[in-house]
Design an enzyme around this catalytic site. Structure first.
Site, PDB file in Angstrom:
ATOM      1  N   TYR A   1      42.636  68.554  73.915  1.00 32.43           N
ATOM      2  CA  TYR A   1      43.141  68.015  75.179  1.00 32.43           C
ATOM      3  C   TYR A   1      43.388  66.513  75.101  1.00 32.43           C
ATOM      4  CZ  TYR A   1      39.741  65.229  77.794  1.00 32.43           C
ATOM      5  OH  TYR A   1      38.966  64.223  78.260  1.00 32.43           O
TER       6      TYR A   1
ATOM      7  N   VAL B   1      44.272  56.277  85.043  1.00 32.27           N
ATOM      8  CA  VAL B   1      43.976  55.552  83.807  1.00 32.27           C
ATOM      9  C   VAL B   1      45.251  55.308  83.000  1.00 32.27           C
ATOM     10  CG1 VAL B   1      41.639  56.509  83.635  1.00 32.27           C
ATOM     11  CG2 VAL B   1      43.533  57.715  82.533  1.00 32.27           C
TER      12      VAL B   1
ATOM     13  N   HIS C   1      38.585  53.858  87.231  1.00 31.85           N
ATOM     14  CA  HIS C   1      38.213  54.757  86.132  1.00 31.85           C
ATOM     15  C   HIS C   1      38.692  54.221  84.783  1.00 31.85           C
ATOM     16  CE1 HIS C   1      37.935  58.225  89.272  1.00 31.85           C
ATOM     17  NE2 HIS C   1      36.871  57.458  89.271  1.00 31.85           N
TER      18      HIS C   1
ATOM     19  N   CYS D   1      29.343  43.641  76.934  1.00 32.75           N
ATOM     20  CA  CYS D   1      29.727  42.481  77.768  1.00 32.75           C
ATOM     21  C   CYS D   1      30.908  42.784  78.684  1.00 32.75           C
ATOM     22  CB  CYS D   1      30.016  41.259  76.917  1.00 32.75           C
ATOM     23  SG  CYS D   1      31.568  41.319  76.014  1.00 32.75           S
TER      24      CYS D   1
ATOM     25  N   GLY E   1      48.536  59.737  97.249  1.00 32.09           N
ATOM     26  CA  GLY E   1      48.362  60.713  96.168  1.00 32.09           C
ATOM     27  C   GLY E   1      46.926  60.907  95.733  1.00 32.09           C
TER      28      GLY E   1
HETATM   29 ZN   LIG Z   1      31.226  42.282  73.993  1.00 28.95          ZN
END
Ligand SMILES: [Zn+2]
Length: 255
Positions: A74, A111, A127, A138, A196
């Site tokens: 997938y 995404v 997301h 970080c 949406g």
């Molecule tokens: Zn880092």
């Protein structure tokens, strides 16, 4: 009838101080990106990814990067779909609303990078972004070309932490910096334009409700009724790619 609703939505947005947009998978589907769930969904065909994906990543990051470089199953289909996808008129309409100064911020659950590709600049990708990378230590974000995959897992140039794809996995907490931006923007907002999204996946599903509780305005655009519909001041049934350009025209006419 829809035309009247669109004009009313434009008036409400212009009368608001701080309009924030919220988008979900529905807007991506119009760019030809397959949904995850439901008929024709990637997970329907290939099976749902494990719910503890992030824990598996932490246990063996190298394996995750090997899977990504193989692009099988997938994940391969998702890459194919995302790499070929282009923004459509709804993405451009939202970018134009930002440029006009009407839309102050955009929170997306997608995404696929299509809002940035369309020119939106103030975007919180709750997301993550499938095309970027992120240090799990970080939170620094990197473009793909900035990080060499010669040795995997790649390490952060700033802090030597482990780098993963920026897309938030199952079991992975939403990065705090993004969550903070969302909370700040939703807290500032007196009008949410929800496009949406089925308003099903938290925390994003809670944002419109929060604005409504604070006395704000809720406008929804999408093909189906959602859990939000009953709360909405205006709910417009239709494809975002058709409705949003008309909304922009109406806003520009009234400006
Ligand atoms: Zn880092």
């Amino acid at each position: 009838m829809i035309k009247e609703d669109i004009d009313r939505a434009a008036s409400l947005m212009l009368a608001s101080d701080y309009v924030v947009g919220l988008t979900g998978a529905g807007i991506s589907v119009e760019s030809g990106i397959r949904p995850f769930r439901g008929p024709g969904g990637l997970w329907t065909e290939y099976g749902e990814p494990p719910m503890d994906g992030y824990q598996r990543f932490l246990a063996d990051p190298k394996r995750h990067w090997e899977q990504i470089s193989r692009k099988d199953g997938y994940l391969g289909e998702l890459y194919k779909a995302l790499e070929g996808a282009k923004p459509h008129p709804a993405h451009y309409a939202l970018a134009e609303l930002e440029e006009l100064g009407v839309l102050k911020y955009l929170i997306t659950q997608n995404v696929d990078n299509l809002h940035r590709a369309a020119g939106s600049k103030k975007v919180a990708e709750i997301h993550g972004n499938f095309f970027r990378m992120r240090c799990i230590q970080c939170n620094s974000r990197y473009e793909q070309e900035e990080i060499s995959l010669e040795s995997i897992p790649p390490l952060c140039p700033k802090c030597a932490g482990i780098i993963k794809t920026d897309g938030v996995m199952f079991g992975e907490p939403i990065p705090l910096d993004v969550l903070e931006v969302c909370q700040r923007e939703v807290g500032n907002s007196d009008c949410i334009l929800s496009v949406g999204t089925s308003a099903f996946v938290y925390p994003a599903a809670g944002f419109p409700k929060q604005v409504k509780r604070n006395g704000g305005v809720l406008i929804e655009i999408g093909p189906y009724e959602t859990e939000l519909t009953a709360l909405c001041d205006i709910s417009i049934r239709g494809k975002a790619g058709k409705v949003l350009p008309q909304l922009v025209d109406s806003v520009k006419f009234k400006l």
